[in-house]
Design a protein around this motif. Structure first.
Motif, PDB file in Angstrom:
ATOM      1  N   GLN A  37       0.255   6.504   4.457  1.00  0.00           N
ATOM      2  CA  GLN A  37      -0.433   5.461   3.706  1.00  0.00           C
ATOM      3  C   GLN A  37      -0.326   4.138   4.484  1.00  0.00           C
ATOM      4  O   GLN A  37       0.649   3.399   4.344  1.00  0.00           O
ATOM      5  CB  GLN A  37       0.175   5.308   2.314  1.00  0.00           C
ATOM      6  N   SER A  40      -1.589  -1.414   2.004  1.00  0.00           N
ATOM      7  CA  SER A  40      -0.668  -1.953   1.012  1.00  0.00           C
ATOM      8  C   SER A  40      -0.890  -1.251  -0.324  1.00  0.00           C
ATOM      9  O   SER A  40      -1.904  -0.568  -0.539  1.00  0.00           O
ATOM     10  CB  SER A  40      -0.899  -3.457   0.850  1.00  0.00           C
ATOM     11  N   GLN A  41       0.049  -1.427  -1.231  1.00  0.00           N
ATOM     12  CA  GLN A  41      -0.051  -0.758  -2.529  1.00  0.00           C
ATOM     13  C   GLN A  41      -1.282  -1.219  -3.300  1.00  0.00           C
ATOM     14  O   GLN A  41      -1.938  -0.425  -3.977  1.00  0.00           O
ATOM     15  CB  GLN A  41       1.221  -1.033  -3.339  1.00  0.00           C
ATOM     16  N   GLU A  42      -1.607  -2.487  -3.180  1.00  0.00           N
ATOM     17  CA  GLU A  42      -2.775  -3.021  -3.889  1.00  0.00           C
ATOM     18  C   GLU A  42      -4.062  -2.346  -3.430  1.00  0.00           C
ATOM     19  O   GLU A  42      -4.908  -1.966  -4.252  1.00  0.00           O
ATOM     20  CB  GLU A  42      -2.868  -4.530  -3.660  1.00  0.00           C
ATOM     21  N   ALA A  44      -4.207   0.591  -1.840  1.00  0.00           N
ATOM     22  CA  ALA A  44      -4.091   2.027  -2.124  1.00  0.00           C
ATOM     23  C   ALA A  44      -4.484   2.350  -3.561  1.00  0.00           C
ATOM     24  O   ALA A  44      -5.033   3.427  -3.847  1.00  0.00           O
ATOM     25  CB  ALA A  44      -2.662   2.491  -1.854  1.00  0.00           C
ATOM     26  N   GLU A  45      -4.232   1.441  -4.478  1.00  0.00           N
ATOM     27  CA  GLU A  45      -4.542   1.684  -5.887  1.00  0.00           C
ATOM     28  C   GLU A  45      -5.981   1.333  -6.253  1.00  0.00           C
ATOM     29  O   GLU A  45      -6.416   1.588  -7.377  1.00  0.00           O
ATOM     30  CB  GLU A  45      -3.579   0.875  -6.761  1.00  0.00           C
ATOM     31  N   GLU A  46      -6.722   0.735  -5.336  1.00  0.00           N
ATOM     32  CA  GLU A  46      -8.116   0.371  -5.603  1.00  0.00           C
ATOM     33  C   GLU A  46      -8.989   1.631  -5.675  1.00  0.00           C
ATOM     34  O   GLU A  46      -8.941   2.496  -4.797  1.00  0.00           O
ATOM     35  CB  GLU A  46      -8.640  -0.545  -4.498  1.00  0.00           C
ATOM     36  N   GLU A  47      -9.774   1.728  -6.712  1.00  0.00           N
ATOM     37  CA  GLU A  47     -10.651   2.894  -6.884  1.00  0.00           C
ATOM     38  C   GLU A  47     -11.997   2.643  -6.228  1.00  0.00           C
ATOM     39  O   GLU A  47     -12.539   1.529  -6.277  1.00  0.00           O
ATOM     40  CB  GLU A  47     -10.842   3.202  -8.372  1.00  0.00           C
ATOM     41  N   LYS A  89     -10.682   1.123   2.496  1.00  0.00           N
ATOM     42  CA  LYS A  89     -10.544   2.553   2.244  1.00  0.00           C
ATOM     43  C   LYS A  89     -11.723   3.354   2.772  1.00  0.00           C
ATOM     44  O   LYS A  89     -11.577   4.545   3.094  1.00  0.00           O
ATOM     45  CB  LYS A  89     -10.380   2.794   0.739  1.00  0.00           C
TER      46      LYS A  89
END
Length: 302
Positions: A37, A40-42, A44-47, A89
């Motif tokens: 990964q 960043s976490q932000e 990664a969580e974006e759909e 992404k």
């Protein structure tokens, strides 16, 4: 028989240990891939929006111009109306071959926004793709006859932008090699520049001088100086000014001609030409070229 069994047991043990080590290596690789990964976490969580998931995008393998691909990709994303997190992404989904290999080597969580990610992408593939091609192309970039320094510099910069940071000395040598003889060339030979930044700073005054000369050539209707061939022929007005005689010529052309000699006539002829009768030889008939005594005598008659 016992010895044979012991040898066989040894081989089985070695094969078992080797299989175990191989399985351990595969397990580590699988774990690395699954846990990969680089965002960043932000991010990664974006759909990803549904209307973008089916969007057909051109792929990038690492062998073409990365800037061109990035401009293409970003244009499609702007049209689709997605944010920077979605761009991060989706960009890797266009990667193939060496581009995908590079992406999988990025450290975990190393990309927090699209600007950072795209800059890292450009930096890597611009350099790796262009080093050899640009060095070869440098040899063909030569200042043309009557080409201004500014024009030559512009053409050269289009190639040197890929190499200035990685091999600055190559860029400097290539620029000097392609420069025609002149004042800037002589100046660069007397100094040891180490980067294109220094080259541009030194060339700036020469470019300004050329521009000033070109403007004056355009004003005066002349194109004799180097780098002014694009100005075209002089106007009719300037040609007329050029063809006008100079001050010295004007003085020669307006110089008065030598005086004509006076015609000597006697009083009788003068009376006949002017139609005056009764004018005697002692009063009213004396000519200007007569003796001085006669002229004074004529004056006393008056």
């Amino acid at each position: 028989m016992q010895r044979a069994n012991e040898a066989l047991q040894t081989q089985v043990t070695e094969l078992t240990h080797g299989k175990t080590d191989h399985q351990g290596s595969d397990r580590h690789t699988t774990t690395t891939v699954v846990n990969f990964q680089p965002f960043s976490q932000e991010i990664a969580e974006e759909e990803i929006p549904e209307h973008v998931k089916t969007l057909a995008l051109d792929s990038y393998s690492g062998s073409s111009d990365p800037k061109e691909h990035l401009v293409y990709f970003n244009t499609r994303m702007v049209i689709a109306g997605v944010n920077d997190a979605v761009k991060c992404k989706l960009l890797p989904s266009t990667f193939r071959k060496s581009a995908m290999t590079w992406f999988t080597t990025l450290p975990p969580g190393s990309n927090a926004d699209f600007t950072e990610f795209s800059t890292r992408f450009l930096s890597h593939f611009s350099t790796s793709r262009s080093v050899q091609a640009t060095i070869t192309a440098f040899l063909t970039v030569i200042q043309r006859e009557n080409e201004s320094i500014k024009s030559y510099m512009t053409r050269f910069n289009e190639l040197s932008v890929y190499l200035e940071d990685s091999v600055p000395s190559v860029c400097v040598a290539a620029f000097k090699n392609g420069l025609r003889e002149g004042r800037l060339n002589g100046n660069l030979k007397r100094h040891q520049e180490t980067s294109m930044v220094e080259i541009r700073a030194r060339a700036r005054s020469y470019i300004l001088e050329e521009e000033d000369n070109r403007q004056k050539q355009k004003r005066d209707g002349t194109t004799s100086l180097k780098g002014a061939t694009h100005l075209g022929p002089a106007s009719k007005f300037n040609q007329a000014k050029t063809n006008r005689p100079g001050p010295y010529q004007a003085r020669l052309s307006t110089r008065p001609s030598a005086p004509k000699p006076l015609k000597v006539v006697n009083a009788a002829e003068a009376s006949k030409e002017t139609g005056t009768a009764g004018m005697n030889a002692t009063c009213g008939g004396t000519m200007l070229n007569a003796p001085v005594s006669d002229i004074l005598k004529e004056a006393t008659c008056l």
